[in-house]
Design an enzyme around this catalytic site. Structure first.
Site, PDB file in Angstrom:
ATOM      1  N   TRP A   1       0.535  -1.280   0.623  1.00  0.00           N
ATOM      2  CA  TRP A   1      -0.006   0.856   0.023  1.00  0.00           C
ATOM      3  C   TRP A   1       1.005   1.236   0.299  1.00  0.00           C
ATOM      4  O   TRP A   1       0.771   2.021  -0.373  1.00  0.00           O
ATOM      5  CB  TRP A   1      -0.589  -0.543   1.039  1.00  0.00           C
ATOM      6  CG  TRP A   1      -1.892   0.871   1.676  1.00  0.00           C
ATOM      7  CD1 TRP A   1      -2.499   1.485  -0.149  1.00  0.00           C
ATOM      8  CD2 TRP A   1      -3.186   1.453   2.467  1.00  0.00           C
ATOM      9  NE1 TRP A   1      -3.472   2.194   0.518  1.00  0.00           N
ATOM     10  CE2 TRP A   1      -3.588   2.057   2.209  1.00  0.00           C
ATOM     11  CE3 TRP A   1      -2.433   1.427   3.612  1.00  0.00           C
ATOM     12  CZ2 TRP A   1      -4.432   3.277   2.948  1.00  0.00           C
ATOM     13  CZ3 TRP A   1      -3.496   1.554   4.694  1.00  0.00           C
ATOM     14  CH2 TRP A   1      -4.099   2.744   4.136  1.00  0.00           C
TER      15      TRP A   1
ATOM     16  N   HIS B   1      13.099  -4.235   3.761  1.00  0.00           N
ATOM     17  CA  HIS B   1      12.528  -4.792   5.707  1.00  0.00           C
ATOM     18  C   HIS B   1      14.037  -4.387   6.107  1.00  0.00           C
ATOM     19  O   HIS B   1      13.630  -4.678   7.206  1.00  0.00           O
ATOM     20  CB  HIS B   1      11.881  -5.806   5.249  1.00  0.00           C
ATOM     21  CG  HIS B   1      11.135  -6.197   4.006  1.00  0.00           C
ATOM     22  ND1 HIS B   1       9.584  -5.710   4.771  1.00  0.00           N
ATOM     23  CD2 HIS B   1      10.782  -7.134   3.024  1.00  0.00           C
ATOM     24  CE1 HIS B   1       8.807  -5.898   3.476  1.00  0.00           C
ATOM     25  NE2 HIS B   1       9.452  -6.780   2.581  1.00  0.00           N
TER      26      HIS B   1
ATOM     27  N   ARG C   1       2.541  -1.687  11.812  1.00  0.00           N
ATOM     28  CA  ARG C   1       1.145  -2.281  12.089  1.00  0.00           C
ATOM     29  C   ARG C   1       0.867  -3.030  13.361  1.00  0.00           C
ATOM     30  O   ARG C   1       2.368  -3.466  13.678  1.00  0.00           O
ATOM     31  CB  ARG C   1       1.537  -2.922  11.191  1.00  0.00           C
ATOM     32  CG  ARG C   1       0.164  -3.501  11.089  1.00  0.00           C
ATOM     33  CD  ARG C   1      -0.557  -5.009   9.526  1.00  0.00           C
ATOM     34  NE  ARG C   1      -2.078  -5.230   9.457  1.00  0.00           N
ATOM     35  CZ  ARG C   1      -2.690  -5.560   8.721  1.00  0.00           C
ATOM     36  NH1 ARG C   1      -1.648  -6.462   8.271  1.00  0.00           N
ATOM     37  NH2 ARG C   1      -3.679  -5.800   8.628  1.00  0.00           N
TER      38      ARG C   1
ATOM     39  N   ARG D   1      -5.054  -9.272   0.708  1.00  0.00           N
ATOM     40  CA  ARG D   1      -6.422 -10.168   1.850  1.00  0.00           C
ATOM     41  C   ARG D   1      -7.245  -8.663   2.398  1.00  0.00           C
ATOM     42  O   ARG D   1      -8.331  -8.488   1.637  1.00  0.00           O
ATOM     43  CB  ARG D   1      -5.457 -10.584   2.631  1.00  0.00           C
ATOM     44  CG  ARG D   1      -5.799 -12.122   2.827  1.00  0.00           C
ATOM     45  CD  ARG D   1      -5.803 -13.213   3.906  1.00  0.00           C
ATOM     46  NE  ARG D   1      -5.244 -12.016   4.843  1.00  0.00           N
ATOM     47  CZ  ARG D   1      -5.939 -11.903   6.429  1.00  0.00           C
ATOM     48  NH1 ARG D   1      -6.666 -13.026   6.135  1.00  0.00           N
ATOM     49  NH2 ARG D   1      -5.327 -11.551   7.123  1.00  0.00           N
TER      50      ARG D   1
ATOM     51  N   GLY E   1      -6.994  -6.869   4.723  1.00  0.00           N
ATOM     52  CA  GLY E   1      -6.450  -5.166   5.270  1.00  0.00           C
ATOM     53  C   GLY E   1      -7.391  -4.635   7.099  1.00  0.00           C
ATOM     54  O   GLY E   1      -8.006  -3.629   6.127  1.00  0.00           O
TER      55      GLY E   1
HETATM   56  P1  A3P Z   1      -4.352  -8.857   6.161  1.00  0.00           P
HETATM   57  O1  A3P Z   1      -3.206  -9.816   5.019  1.00  0.00           O
HETATM   58  O2  A3P Z   1      -4.093  -8.347   6.872  1.00  0.00           O
HETATM   59  O3  A3P Z   1      -4.610  -8.190   4.656  1.00  0.00           O
HETATM   60  P2  A3P Z   1       2.588  -5.978   2.998  1.00  0.00           P
HETATM   61  O4  A3P Z   1       2.299  -5.266   1.672  1.00  0.00           O
HETATM   62  O5  A3P Z   1       3.286  -5.505   3.835  1.00  0.00           O
HETATM   63  O6  A3P Z   1       2.971  -7.433   2.906  1.00  0.00           O
HETATM   64  O7  A3P Z   1       1.383  -6.597   3.869  1.00  0.00           O
HETATM   65  C1  A3P Z   1      -0.350  -7.102   3.040  1.00  0.00           C
HETATM   66  C2  A3P Z   1      -1.064  -6.464   4.284  1.00  0.00           C
HETATM   67  O8  A3P Z   1      -1.656  -5.283   3.781  1.00  0.00           O
HETATM   68  C3  A3P Z   1      -2.147  -7.421   3.809  1.00  0.00           C
HETATM   69  O9  A3P Z   1      -3.228  -7.357   5.044  1.00  0.00           O
HETATM   70  C4  A3P Z   1      -3.030  -6.709   2.360  1.00  0.00           C
HETATM   71  O10 A3P Z   1      -4.512  -6.823   3.084  1.00  0.00           O
HETATM   72  C5  A3P Z   1      -3.201  -5.706   2.833  1.00  0.00           C
HETATM   73  N1  A3P Z   1      -2.546  -4.807   1.977  1.00  0.00           N
HETATM   74  C6  A3P Z   1      -2.533  -4.760   0.738  1.00  0.00           C
HETATM   75  N2  A3P Z   1      -2.570  -3.516  -0.025  1.00  0.00           N
HETATM   76  C7  A3P Z   1      -3.352  -2.877   0.610  1.00  0.00           C
HETATM   77  C8  A3P Z   1      -3.546  -1.550  -0.003  1.00  0.00           C
HETATM   78  N3  A3P Z   1      -4.043  -1.540  -1.164  1.00  0.00           N
HETATM   79  N4  A3P Z   1      -5.270  -0.934   0.893  1.00  0.00           N
HETATM   80  C9  A3P Z   1      -4.679  -1.201   2.527  1.00  0.00           C
HETATM   81  N5  A3P Z   1      -4.301  -2.637   2.959  1.00  0.00           N
HETATM   82  C10 A3P Z   1      -3.320  -3.588   1.750  1.00  0.00           C
END
Ligand code: A3P
Length: 313
Positions: free
Chosen positions: A72, A125, A147, A279, A281
């Site tokens: 995001w 990271h 988070r 997923r 979020g």
């Molecule tokens: P969940 O698994 O709780 O749904 P990263 O991008 O660091 O790999 O983190 C992934 C998490 O960010 C996932 O959380 C995903 O659904 C959420 N995510 C991905 N794209 C997003 C967006 N555009 N807005 C908000 N959350 C997002």
């Protein structure tokens, strides 16, 4: 070049054999380097970047622990930096045809070619203490996205399950929670990672900005506005009136990005399916996955780790 590379891999091999290692759910072993745990391929990326990554003053470095909102943040910062070039982002924009991970260079991914446009956006990271020297020495800006540990853990659990990593076979959630709390998790300990950046953001607020995923979820426009200001690309009143900020938030929303073909069906160069990054979020979504006792185990670790700090998740 090949000789240099093979020397590099030889050095990595020797270093790895001297480091503490722990069995893991993510790779056969994780290795502890400068206080944090890595699978071998990512550790090689860290070592390579420590040797070769050259940050420029205009660069932007996005940092997070895995599953804390990286995808995001990448999309938002990409969209805000390029907002002059793409005036109708909901109709025509690189983010409509490209997964955010392919638009922002991952520092541990061995390829640091700077993008043609300035500034270049990178993501990593890597914990604060292990960042390549040039990140600290230059005036590049760092945005850290954090988070809630239970949601980040649950997100990681679903992510590795979706990717069906062979190491996952036979790994129970209890084992994975225990590894996470011990710190032996990809780029863990999760808490130390966040706390170091938090402290730096307090001491050096022009260099490091600390944002919470939850805060971005609750007030996306406000968060993006603050990030833009920090990066030196503030939104003007006219832009806000014209809906530029609103459009960027819409473009980068989970709802919008997750249903794009490139994100539903695409693959990254390393073969990972792009849909694994999207997923639910949710804030507090961990309740659907963690039993109360596992949640308590994570909470206890959080409590202990935060002793002496003014930071709260
Ligand atoms: P969940 O698994 O709780 O749904 P990263 O991008 O660091 O790999 O983190 C992934 C998490 O960010 C996932 O959380 C995903 O659904 C959420 N995510 C991905 N794209 C997003 C967006 N555009 N807005 C908000 N959350 C997002």
């Amino acid at each position: 070049k090949l000789l240099v590379e093979s020397e590099f891999y030889q050095e990595c091999k020797e270093l790895l054999s001297s480091l503490p290692r722990d069995r893991s759910f993510y790779a056969e072993y994780l290795y502890q380097y400068q206080g944090f745990w890595y699978p071998p391929n990512l550790l090689e990326g860290v070592l390579y970047s420590q040797k070769h990554f050259q940050a420029r003053d205009s660069d932007i470095i996005l940092v997070s622990s895995p599953k804390s909102g990286t995808t995001w943040l990448k999309s938002l910062v990409f969209a805000l930096i390029h907002r002059q070039e793409f005036q109708t982002p909901l109709e025509s924009h690189p983010l409509l045809d490209n997964n955010p991970h392919t638009l922002v260079t991952f520092i541990e991914g061995f390829q640091f070619h700077t993008q043609d446009t300035s500034p270049s956006i990178f993501s990593t990271h890597i914990p604060l203490g292990s960042l390549p020297e040039s990140v600290k020495d230059s005036s590049c800006k760092v945005v850290y996205c954090c988070r809630n540990p239970k949601d980040a853990f649950v997100s990681l659990w679903h992510f590795v399950k979706r990717l069906t990593l062979k190491e996952m076979v036979g790994c129970t959630m209890e084992e994975m929670v225990s590894g996470f709390c011990r710190g032996s998790s990809v780029y863990g300990p999760f808490w130390d990672h966040a706390l170091e950046y938090w402290k730096e953001s307090r001491e050096n607020p022009k260099k490091v900005m600390f944002v919470m995923y939850e805060e971005m979820r609750e007030q996306p426009q406000n968060s993006v506005m603050r990030i833009a200001e920090f990066l030196g690309w503030p939104f003007t009143e006219k832009e806000i009136e014209n809906g530029v900020l609103e459009d960027i938030v819409k473009l980068c929303s989970l709802e919008n990005l997750s249903k794009l073909e490139v994100n539903e069906k695409g693959k990254l160069v390393n073969g990972m399916e792009t849909k694994a990054f999207f997923r639910k979020g949710e804030i507090g979504g961990w309740k659907d996955t963690l039993t109360p006792s596992l949640a308590e185990e994570i909470d206890k670790t959080t409590e202990q780790k935060l002793i002496g700090s003014d930071f709260r998740f």
